[in-house]
Motif scaffolding. Structure first.
Motif, short mmCIF file in Angstrom:
data_model
loop_
_atom_site.label_atom_id
_atom_site.label_comp_id
_atom_site.label_asym_id
_atom_site.label_seq_id
_atom_site.Cartn_x
_atom_site.Cartn_y
_atom_site.Cartn_z
N UNK A 121 0.82 -1.22 0.00
CA UNK A 121 0.00 0.00 0.00
C UNK A 121 0.85 1.27 0.00
N UNK A 122 2.01 1.22 -0.61
CA UNK A 122 2.92 2.37 -0.63
C UNK A 122 4.30 1.91 -1.07
N UNK A 123 5.29 2.77 -0.83
CA UNK A 123 6.68 2.49 -1.21
C UNK A 123 7.53 2.28 0.04
N UNK A 124 8.30 1.16 0.11
CA UNK A 124 9.15 0.93 1.28
C UNK A 124 10.44 1.76 1.20
N UNK A 125 10.69 2.55 2.22
CA UNK A 125 11.88 3.40 2.26
C UNK A 125 12.61 3.17 3.57
N UNK A 126 13.91 3.05 3.50
CA UNK A 126 14.70 2.74 4.68
C UNK A 126 14.98 3.95 5.56
N UNK A 127 15.19 3.67 6.84
CA UNK A 127 15.61 4.67 7.83
C UNK A 127 16.96 4.23 8.36
N UNK A 128 17.97 5.07 8.20
CA UNK A 128 19.30 4.70 8.64
C UNK A 128 19.47 4.85 10.14
N UNK A 129 20.34 4.03 10.70
CA UNK A 129 20.75 4.19 12.08
C UNK A 129 21.70 5.39 12.13
N UNK A 130 21.37 6.47 12.86
CA UNK A 130 22.21 7.67 12.84
C UNK A 130 23.57 7.48 13.50
N UNK A 131 23.71 6.43 14.31
CA UNK A 131 25.02 6.13 14.91
C UNK A 131 25.90 5.33 13.97
N UNK A 132 25.28 4.45 13.21
CA UNK A 132 26.01 3.59 12.27
C UNK A 132 25.29 3.69 10.94
N UNK A 133 25.67 4.66 10.13
CA UNK A 133 24.88 5.01 8.96
C UNK A 133 24.87 3.94 7.87
N UNK A 134 25.75 2.95 7.98
CA UNK A 134 25.71 1.85 7.02
C UNK A 134 24.62 0.84 7.38
N UNK A 135 24.05 0.97 8.56
CA UNK A 135 23.00 0.04 9.00
C UNK A 135 21.63 0.69 8.84
#
Length: 368
Positions: A236-250
């Motif tokens: 029902x929409x588009x999946x978009x990720x949220x980065x971990x601000x401490x470990x931006x690769x995660x």
């Protein structure tokens, strides 16, 4: 004009020679653009997409679509062309832009302008008032001072900051809504749409796509500003990720965007150190100094201009005031991430985002 990956290849797209290359496979490839989360926390995943991009406003703008008729590629290409037009309207880094003309002449008397520019400047004024100065389009002199000081390897002095503060503050700009003009109090005043311009460009391009009856797309500018409409991969929409601000690769999690916009602000990437102390790039327009209460702020709003402005404003005004704003504006949702009190796990403060649209990796969160 910056090189764009559409016009030169338009015929190839229509003949199908490049279409296969433009289709992104489901899984890790799609994560590069939509940042889909892993299966560990049962997040929705993406499917095949077509992606076109261009470079404008010193960043990448890209359109992501579901595979379909070739006409949608042409319309997406036209929408990307419009981004360059909007940049010429709003940038302060070109002397020939409409915004530069207004900045250069508005202290001499009321100045009229392109209706779209007046619209976004007036909206910036209102958001500034609504956030008690947390977002302020007049803070350009402060930003320039910190940029010059950083290049010189020093901090600005309090005296220099106070000198800039004399010329900032939205009350120094007279908006005439009937005549649709603006007048500046001083030649040292400046309006700068850097904190809202990418979002507004996405909104205008999105309006064009909707007028062309194009559905089901995700449009982003610089990855931090996103506008999405329709559905993707039976979701029902588009999946978009949220980065971990401490470990931006995660990836901390995934959010489903359904006919709305998203913007994220933080200083985990853009910052500098001076004499052992870390300074972020987001300034409090009211004091002229960087703020650091939060690691990151994500805002969900009906349009990208509002999401852009509020993600900066919430970062500045802090958790209590941000939640108060959301209570008074129920169409806005937010994820506020403060620094962890101990260890490496996070305790996000979430308001106005339904649980069925937000999927967080519980292993990265502090147990409540």
């Amino acid at each position: 004009m910056p090189e764009k990956k559409t016009n030169s290849n338009r015929r190839d797209f229509l003949t199908g020679r490049v279409l296969k290359q433009a289709i992104e496979n489901a899984g890790d490839d799609l994560a590069d653009y939509l940042n889909q989360a892993t299966e560990e926390f049962a997040a929705p995943s993406g499917g095949s997409t077509i992606r076109l991009s261009t470079r404008a406003m010193a960043t990448e703008f890209a359109m992501v679509m579901n595979p379909g008729a070739s006409q949608q590629v042409m319309r997406a290409s036209d929408a990307l062309d419009l981004i360059h037009e909007y940049e010429q309207l709003m940038t302060v880094y070109r002397s020939t832009s409409e915004m530069s003309r207004v900045n250069a002449t508005a202290s001499e008397g009321p100045v009229s302008m392109d209706p779209r520019l007046f619209e976004i400047l007036d909206r910036s004024r209102q958001i500034c008032l609504d956030t008690e100065g947390g977002f302020d389009p007049s803070s350009g002199p402060l930003i320039a001072l910190w940029r010059e000081s950083r290049l010189a390897g020093r901090l600005p002095t309090q005296s220099e900051i106070e000198d800039c503060l004399q010329y900032t503050g939205i009350e120094q700009f007279l908006f005439d809504h009937e005549a649709r003009t603006i007048q500046y109090r001083s030649p040292d005043n400046e309006l700068n749409l850097g904190g809202i311009g990418k979002g507004y460009a996405l909104d205008l391009a999105g309006q064009f796509l909707k007028s062309e009856e194009q559905e089901d797309w995700l449009f982003y500018g610089g990855f931090s500003s996103i506008l999405a409409t329709g559905t993707h991969n039976k979701l029902p929409g588009w999946p978009v990720g949220i980065k971990n601000p401490l470990f931006t690769s995660q990836r901390l999690g995934t959010i489903l965007l359904q006919d709305c916009a998203m913007s994220t602000s933080g200083s985990s990437v853009q910052h500098f150190r001076h004499q052992g102390q870390r300074y972020g790039h987001i300034l409090d327009p009211r004091t002229g100094w960087p703020v650091s209460e939060l690691l990151s702020v994500t805002v969900i709003a009906p349009d990208a201009a509002l999401a852009d402005a509020l993600s900066t404003a919430f970062y500045v005004i802090g958790i209590e005031k941000a939640l108060e704003y959301c209570e008074n504006h129920t169409q806005v949702g937010t994820i506020l991430i403060p620094p962890p009190a101990q260890g490496r796990k996070l305790s996000p403060v979430i308001r106005g985002i339904p649980n069925e649209f937000l999927f967080l990796d519980r292993d990265q969160l502090l147990s409540q």
